[in-house]
Design an enzyme around this catalytic site. Sequence first.
Site, mmCIF file in Angstrom:
data_model
loop_
_atom_site.group_PDB
_atom_site.id
_atom_site.type_symbol
_atom_site.label_atom_id
_atom_site.label_comp_id
_atom_site.label_asym_id
_atom_site.label_seq_id
_atom_site.Cartn_x
_atom_site.Cartn_y
_atom_site.Cartn_z
ATOM 1 N N LYS A 116 17.934 -12.857 -42.661
ATOM 2 C CA LYS A 116 18.713 -11.662 -42.332
ATOM 3 C C LYS A 116 19.194 -10.905 -43.562
ATOM 4 O O LYS A 116 19.286 -9.674 -43.547
ATOM 5 C CB LYS A 116 19.896 -12.060 -41.445
ATOM 6 C CG LYS A 116 19.502 -12.548 -40.059
ATOM 7 C CD LYS A 116 20.727 -12.919 -39.248
ATOM 8 C CE LYS A 116 20.353 -13.284 -37.813
ATOM 9 N NZ LYS A 116 19.477 -14.441 -37.709
ATOM 10 N N GLU A 200 29.325 -10.182 -42.115
ATOM 11 C CA GLU A 200 29.308 -8.793 -41.663
ATOM 12 C C GLU A 200 30.677 -8.399 -41.130
ATOM 13 O O GLU A 200 31.458 -9.242 -40.662
ATOM 14 C CB GLU A 200 28.284 -8.604 -40.537
ATOM 15 C CG GLU A 200 26.850 -8.698 -40.967
ATOM 16 C CD GLU A 200 25.889 -8.486 -39.813
ATOM 17 O OE1 GLU A 200 24.701 -8.283 -40.088
ATOM 18 O OE2 GLU A 200 26.328 -8.529 -38.636
ATOM 19 N N HIS A 235 27.494 -15.291 -28.313
ATOM 20 C CA HIS A 235 26.374 -14.592 -28.947
ATOM 21 C C HIS A 235 25.033 -14.870 -28.269
ATOM 22 O O HIS A 235 23.988 -14.514 -28.810
ATOM 23 C CB HIS A 235 26.286 -14.920 -30.440
ATOM 24 C CG HIS A 235 27.561 -14.685 -31.169
ATOM 25 N ND1 HIS A 235 28.076 -13.425 -31.385
ATOM 26 C CD2 HIS A 235 28.451 -15.560 -31.717
ATOM 27 C CE1 HIS A 235 29.225 -13.521 -32.049
ATOM 28 N NE2 HIS A 235 29.473 -14.801 -32.254
ATOM 29 N N ARG A 297 8.668 -11.552 -32.575
ATOM 30 C CA ARG A 297 8.078 -12.305 -31.468
ATOM 31 C C ARG A 297 8.353 -11.557 -30.171
ATOM 32 O O ARG A 297 9.053 -10.534 -30.164
ATOM 33 C CB ARG A 297 8.700 -13.691 -31.384
ATOM 34 C CG ARG A 297 10.229 -13.651 -31.305
ATOM 35 C CD ARG A 297 10.830 -15.011 -31.061
ATOM 36 N NE ARG A 297 12.272 -15.026 -31.292
ATOM 37 C CZ ARG A 297 13.197 -14.588 -30.445
ATOM 38 N NH1 ARG A 297 12.819 -14.040 -29.299
ATOM 39 N NH2 ARG A 297 14.480 -14.662 -30.733
#
Length: 614
Positions: A116, A200, A235, A297
């Site tokens: 990421k 973040e 999440h 994917r």
Amino acid sequence: MMNSLLIANRGEIACRIIRTARALGIRTIAVYSDADADALHVTSADDAVHIGASPARESYLLGDRILAAAHETKADAIHPGYGFLSENADFAQSVIDAGMIWVGPKPQSIRAMGLKDAAKKLMSDAGVPVTPGYQGDDQSPERLAKEADAIGYPVLIKAVAGGGGKGMRKVDAASEFADALKSCQREAASSFGNDIVLIEKWIESPRHIEVQIIGDSHGNIVHLFERDCSLQRRHQKVIEEAPAPGMDTKTRAAVCAAAVRAAKAVDYENAGTIEFIADASDGLNAERIWFMEMNTRLQVEHPVTEAITGIDLVEWQLRVASGETLPKRQDELSIKGWAMEARLYAEDASNGFLPSIGRLDTFNISSDARIDTGVGTGSEITPFYDPMIAKVIVNGADRAQALQRLCHTLGNAEVGPLITNASFLYRLAGDPDFASGNVDTGLIARRDAELTARPAPDDTVLQHAASALLKDMPDYGVPGFRLNAPPKQTLDLTDQHGNLYKTSLPHPRDSDTEHATVYWGGERYVLALPRTDGAGGGGASDGTIIAPMPGRIITLDVTAGDVVTKGQKLLTLEAMKMEHVLTAPFDGKVVLLNAEDGGQVNEGMVLVKIGSDD
């Protein structure tokens, strides 16, 4: 087009790929572990190869075993599905090196988007807006804490190699950061073999918007519009829909164009998803939507995109992997109607969403919906894999019609005897904020108490149960008879938790069976006539803490003799790659401790007993 396809996966996604491949005349090959010897994907395929023991690390995660199975069955191609090896660039390269077709993006694209932190930098360089945060090389706890302070709380810690909500923690204050970081790194190392994290800024009113893209080997890339995946728990996505509610034409064009730019930046081929996070505090606006990550994917929620576009994404995957151009241009794609998908899991929402393990004796869901599943009546839900039973997909002319169909399907689902989240999904689908399209990723957490509480059976349920338990008797000479009125009889019924209920039938009956099972509103009720032998039902907790499933103790927070308060953390159990915290049911003292840090435990094993502190 390829002639034979090995699916390097299991469960519903393997079954879904098999359906499309068979429709295209492609021979299909399944792989399976010990636990999956009789699984639906095995019996559905034209051929099947055993690849190892039940744990995924001893079967589905062993690339060499899968390649050997492909060689043995003379497969032309391998489709990885999602999860397992689907985003493993080394495995993708090994398939290509073996002379087979890899049904997925190029290995270099997977590598570029696999971490990421690197992906965010790449996207920023490509002009794709990214979320403010820190993704530096210095991973010392001190540096990470300093960066979190600079960003400003709340922040989100995320594993750079993460996915599926694992290795991710929201932190509300600096005092919580150190513990959250350790837990996040530990879970990331266990799930992905990589404990590096990024930080973040936490978006206070976040919407999770993602765009489906697909590219071919001739330089063509198109988007298939957006999905909204904002209904999440820890999440992990729960209900998804397409298109996104509140998305106007201008914002859609901007977000979808950004997704195509992101795909072009890594020379992308095959299917993928660009995920964005939106600050929806004042509606959806392109200026407040940022790149979050790319999934290289096929996504779990791809059926909602198929429903609104009329496209079979697996067919497109197989065609472009075979060297064909995309079947349609961007200007030939459009949105028609609305679609929703709910993930039906074997888990107990009223008990912290703990997975439920066992045999599926009843599996009846409305045929009006599309049901993507890898199980059937008689299947076993085991502790080795994700406990998803099925994806329930509905569509309609508009959002209101799609939602009505979703509520109807979930409310009438009959799945058991293991506990499922069907009633939780039913209540969530009926939530007034969700119904109005006023959603964000915190909705489930805010509604936790009302969404997860197991509802008591209403009188309709009780009467259904009583009718099943009792048979007709003559309408005379019996208690409850009244002249010029239908005879009635009041009955006591108990449920599987020991609770007592009363109901009345329009005429008296006598006992015919021991118990009755009634499905209502997605809930499974087991009711019986009260026992007369003095045996009691369930009651208040006696302080015994048992292992809800097989797993490993990764933190032990108490010792024998400790005084604890209600809700205090006792230990953390790792099972199914997730961490489950077990807490004290009331104030008291640890009078028994039958657990050790790092120890393996079996389901039902007594771990801790809390007694009175006197």
